[in-house]
Design an enzyme around this catalytic site. Structure first.
Site, PDB file in Angstrom:
ATOM      1  N   ASN A   7     -42.605   5.162 -87.175  1.00  0.00           N
ATOM      2  CA  ASN A   7     -41.389   5.795 -87.070  1.00  0.00           C
ATOM      3  C   ASN A   7     -41.381   7.070 -87.619  1.00  0.00           C
ATOM      4  OD1 ASN A   7     -38.983   6.618 -88.245  1.00  0.00           O
ATOM      5  ND2 ASN A   7     -38.416   4.467 -88.455  1.00  0.00           N
ATOM      6  N   ASP A   9     -38.743   9.281 -88.156  1.00  0.00           N
ATOM      7  CA  ASP A   9     -38.004   9.827 -88.675  1.00  0.00           C
ATOM      8  C   ASP A   9     -37.979  10.798 -89.723  1.00  0.00           C
ATOM      9  OD1 ASP A   9     -36.475   7.944 -86.976  1.00  0.00           O
ATOM     10  OD2 ASP A   9     -35.909   6.719 -88.544  1.00  0.00           O
ATOM     11  N   HIS A  10     -39.047  10.491 -90.645  1.00  0.00           N
ATOM     12  CA  HIS A  10     -39.275  11.404 -91.856  1.00  0.00           C
ATOM     13  C   HIS A  10     -39.701  12.810 -91.322  1.00  0.00           C
ATOM     14  CE1 HIS A  10     -38.497   7.767 -94.056  1.00  0.00           C
ATOM     15  NE2 HIS A  10     -39.581   7.348 -93.105  1.00  0.00           N
ATOM     16  N   ARG A  18     -33.841  21.809 -94.142  1.00  0.00           N
ATOM     17  CA  ARG A  18     -33.568  23.022 -94.107  1.00  0.00           C
ATOM     18  C   ARG A  18     -32.598  23.815 -93.111  1.00  0.00           C
ATOM     19  NH1 ARG A  18     -36.473  27.752 -95.472  1.00  0.00           N
ATOM     20  NH2 ARG A  18     -37.081  26.612 -97.232  1.00  0.00           N
ATOM     21  N   HIS A  52     -34.908   6.477 -85.277  1.00  0.00           N
ATOM     22  CA  HIS A  52     -33.676   5.978 -85.648  1.00  0.00           C
ATOM     23  C   HIS A  52     -32.531   7.113 -85.657  1.00  0.00           C
ATOM     24  CE1 HIS A  52     -31.272   3.706 -89.111  1.00  0.00           C
ATOM     25  NE2 HIS A  52     -30.408   3.975 -87.918  1.00  0.00           N
ATOM     26  N   ARG A  54     -29.143   7.738 -86.339  1.00  0.00           N
ATOM     27  CA  ARG A  54     -28.039   7.255 -87.234  1.00  0.00           C
ATOM     28  C   ARG A  54     -26.768   8.073 -86.720  1.00  0.00           C
ATOM     29  NH1 ARG A  54     -28.586   5.334 -92.512  1.00  0.00           N
ATOM     30  NH2 ARG A  54     -30.464   4.391 -92.922  1.00  0.00           N
ATOM     31  N   ARG A  58     -28.218  11.978 -89.783  1.00  0.00           N
ATOM     32  CA  ARG A  58     -28.586  12.832 -90.702  1.00  0.00           C
ATOM     33  C   ARG A  58     -30.104  13.270 -90.693  1.00  0.00           C
ATOM     34  NH1 ARG A  58     -29.659   7.820 -95.053  1.00  0.00           N
ATOM     35  NH2 ARG A  58     -27.483   7.761 -94.766  1.00  0.00           N
ATOM     36  N   HIS A  59     -30.941  12.580 -89.938  1.00  0.00           N
ATOM     37  CA  HIS A  59     -32.026  13.187 -89.685  1.00  0.00           C
ATOM     38  C   HIS A  59     -32.431  13.258 -88.147  1.00  0.00           C
ATOM     39  CE1 HIS A  59     -32.977   8.857 -89.491  1.00  0.00           C
ATOM     40  NE2 HIS A  59     -33.022   8.598 -90.821  1.00  0.00           N
ATOM     41  N   GLU A  79     -34.074   2.728 -82.894  1.00  0.00           N
ATOM     42  CA  GLU A  79     -33.433   2.038 -83.919  1.00  0.00           C
ATOM     43  C   GLU A  79     -32.093   2.489 -83.830  1.00  0.00           C
ATOM     44  OE1 GLU A  79     -36.437   2.006 -87.246  1.00  0.00           O
ATOM     45  OE2 GLU A  79     -34.334   1.745 -88.244  1.00  0.00           O
ATOM     46  N   THR A 109     -32.272   4.514 -97.115  1.00  0.00           N
ATOM     47  CA  THR A 109     -33.127   3.981 -95.731  1.00  0.00           C
ATOM     48  C   THR A 109     -32.483   2.538 -95.514  1.00  0.00           C
ATOM     49  OG1 THR A 109     -35.093   3.202 -94.838  1.00  0.00           O
ATOM     50  CG2 THR A 109     -34.757   2.826 -97.173  1.00  0.00           C
ATOM     51  N   THR A 110     -32.677   2.068 -94.465  1.00  0.00           N
ATOM     52  CA  THR A 110     -32.344   0.782 -94.266  1.00  0.00           C
ATOM     53  C   THR A 110     -32.438  -0.388 -95.120  1.00  0.00           C
ATOM     54  OG1 THR A 110     -32.472   1.404 -91.894  1.00  0.00           O
ATOM     55  CG2 THR A 110     -31.642  -0.908 -92.049  1.00  0.00           C
ATOM     56  N   GLU A 160     -37.149  -8.384 -85.830  1.00  0.00           N
ATOM     57  CA  GLU A 160     -38.195  -7.501 -86.711  1.00  0.00           C
ATOM     58  C   GLU A 160     -38.137  -7.992 -88.218  1.00  0.00           C
ATOM     59  OE1 GLU A 160     -38.442  -3.278 -86.414  1.00  0.00           O
ATOM     60  OE2 GLU A 160     -39.139  -3.062 -88.568  1.00  0.00           O
ATOM     61  N   HIS A 205     -40.820  -2.268 -92.588  1.00  0.00           N
ATOM     62  CA  HIS A 205     -40.298  -1.475 -93.971  1.00  0.00           C
ATOM     63  C   HIS A 205     -41.046  -1.487 -95.037  1.00  0.00           C
ATOM     64  CE1 HIS A 205     -36.380   0.336 -95.185  1.00  0.00           C
ATOM     65  NE2 HIS A 205     -36.942  -0.620 -96.370  1.00  0.00           N
ATOM     66  N   ALA A 206     -41.152  -0.482 -95.608  1.00  0.00           N
ATOM     67  CA  ALA A 206     -41.996  -0.499 -96.848  1.00  0.00           C
ATOM     68  C   ALA A 206     -43.552  -0.851 -96.737  1.00  0.00           C
ATOM     69  CB  ALA A 206     -41.181  -1.028 -97.960  1.00  0.00           C
ATOM     70  N   GLY A 231     -43.200   3.966 -91.333  1.00  0.00           N
ATOM     71  CA  GLY A 231     -42.870   5.314 -91.023  1.00  0.00           C
ATOM     72  C   GLY A 231     -43.186   5.971 -92.516  1.00  0.00           C
ATOM     73  N   HIS A 232     -42.524   5.599 -93.524  1.00  0.00           N
ATOM     74  CA  HIS A 232     -42.628   6.540 -94.838  1.00  0.00           C
ATOM     75  C   HIS A 232     -44.217   6.613 -95.257  1.00  0.00           C
ATOM     76  CE1 HIS A 232     -41.268   8.626 -98.390  1.00  0.00           C
ATOM     77  NE2 HIS A 232     -42.105   7.707 -98.887  1.00  0.00           N
TER      78      HIS A 232
HETATM   79  N1  PXP Z   1     -38.480  -0.916 -89.247  1.00  0.00           N
HETATM   80  C1  PXP Z   1     -37.028  -0.430 -89.539  1.00  0.00           C
HETATM   81  C2  PXP Z   1     -35.916  -1.370 -88.553  1.00  0.00           C
HETATM   82  C3  PXP Z   1     -36.639   0.393 -90.262  1.00  0.00           C
HETATM   83  O1  PXP Z   1     -35.277   0.733 -90.598  1.00  0.00           O
HETATM   84  C4  PXP Z   1     -37.480   1.346 -90.968  1.00  0.00           C
HETATM   85  C5  PXP Z   1     -37.013   2.206 -91.689  1.00  0.00           C
HETATM   86  O2  PXP Z   1     -36.582   3.468 -91.014  1.00  0.00           O
HETATM   87  C6  PXP Z   1     -38.904   0.995 -90.746  1.00  0.00           C
HETATM   88  C7  PXP Z   1     -39.207  -0.348 -90.040  1.00  0.00           C
HETATM   89  C8  PXP Z   1     -39.923   1.754 -91.364  1.00  0.00           C
HETATM   90  O3  PXP Z   1     -39.879   1.454 -92.757  1.00  0.00           O
HETATM   91  P1  PXP Z   1     -40.713   2.598 -93.630  1.00  0.00           P
HETATM   92  O4  PXP Z   1     -40.190   3.905 -93.541  1.00  0.00           O
HETATM   93  O5  PXP Z   1     -40.627   2.312 -94.922  1.00  0.00           O
HETATM   94  O6  PXP Z   1     -42.311   2.408 -93.252  1.00  0.00           O
END
Ligand code: PXP
Length: 255
Positions: A7, A9-10, A18, A52, A54, A58-59, A79, A109-110, A160, A205-206, A231-232
């Site tokens: 992911n 997005d970050h 910016r 994602h 949104r 926002r990103h 997403e 985040t979600t 998921e 996620h996380a 992602g993160h």
């Molecule tokens: N899966 C879904 C559905 C999410 O919403 C996110 C966060 O955008 C992720 C995975 C990835 O999560 P993370 O950025 O914490 O790895």
């Protein structure tokens, strides 16, 4: 063996910090650009790229989705919230997969899983054009029987599993947090054990370079979880080693 969905997005989050006011920078859209980031993730071994989009943009912005879909040689997972607008974008861009998530304007985040239970008829109707177009449909849900059964009833192809509770409990697993960690693991295990024959199981996620090991050590996890979405942690590691290498390191843990 799960596929690795990255992911990015970050990367767009840094850009929008910016360039929120409008386009700029060398790409005309500001830097860092999500498109070469996705390409670097693919070079590092990403099997799938996730964006994602949104509702508040926002990103990730619409142009990112169009460009990454056009140029990215791997599976593209969009997403999105379950709105008519997003359904139209998924169809227009011919994405390979959509993952439906709940969206809150204030959240960083979600945060939670999609409310599927009790809304099966709504989701069945919503998914129909997507499924007719050959798009794989996935529901981002908390690992609970009631939500998994409702996802099956709604016609989702995949779920998921929201691993936020697992990841949080993992970091508190010593001492007093051991019970919570056991419950979080059991919840994931139950879903894998009971439903992997009925629909595709993804997780995300996380997740990070440490806890992913313990998730995949759960019995059946490595063979039954088809995709991990991360992602993160990968983008954070990329600050130090570059995105391609950060993805490569995660891929080695996943495979
Ligand atoms: N899966 C879904 C559905 C999410 O919403 C996110 C966060 O955008 C992720 C995975 C990835 O999560 P993370 O950025 O914490 O790895």
């Amino acid at each position: 063996m799960p596929l690795l969905g990255v992911n990015v997005d970050h990367v767009a989050t840094i850009r929008q910090a910016r360039y929120r006011a409008g386009p700029g920078g060398s790409s005309g859209y500001g830097e860092p650009d999500v498109v070469p980031a996705a390409a670097a993730a693919v070079r590092g071994g990403a099997d799938c790229i996730t964006l994602h989009l949104r509702e508040d943009r926002r990103h990730v912005i619409d142009r990112d989705v169009t460009k990454v879909r056009e140029l990215c040689p791997v599976k593209f997972n969009l997403e999105m919230a379950g709105t008519p607008e997003m359904q139209g974008i998924a169809l227009r861009e011919k994405v390979h997969q959509v993952t439906l998530v709940p969206e809150g304007r204030q959240e960083v985040t979600t945060e939670g899983g999609l409310a599927v239970a009790g809304r099966e008829a709504h989701w069945r109707e919503y998914l129909k054009p997507l499924k007719d177009a050959g798009i794989v449909t996935s529901a981002f849900i908390t690992p609970e029987d009631v939500q998994v059964r409702a996802s099956i009833e709604s016609g989702f192809d995949a779920i998921e599993l929201h691993t936020g509770a697992f990841a949080h409990a993992w970091s508190e697993r010593a001492g007093a947090g051991a019970g919570l960690y056991k419950s979080a693991r059991d919840a994931v295990l139950r879903c894998i054990g009971s439903y992997s024959n009925t629909l595709r199981i993804h997780a995300g996620h996380a997740l990070n370079y440490e806890n992913v090991h313990d998730l995949l050590a759960l019995p059946g996890a490595r063979s039954e979880i088809r995709e991990l979405h991360i992602g993160h942690s990968i983008v954070s590691r990329a600050v130090f080693v570059g995105l391609e290498q950060a993805v490569r390191e995660m891929k080695q843990l996943v495979h």
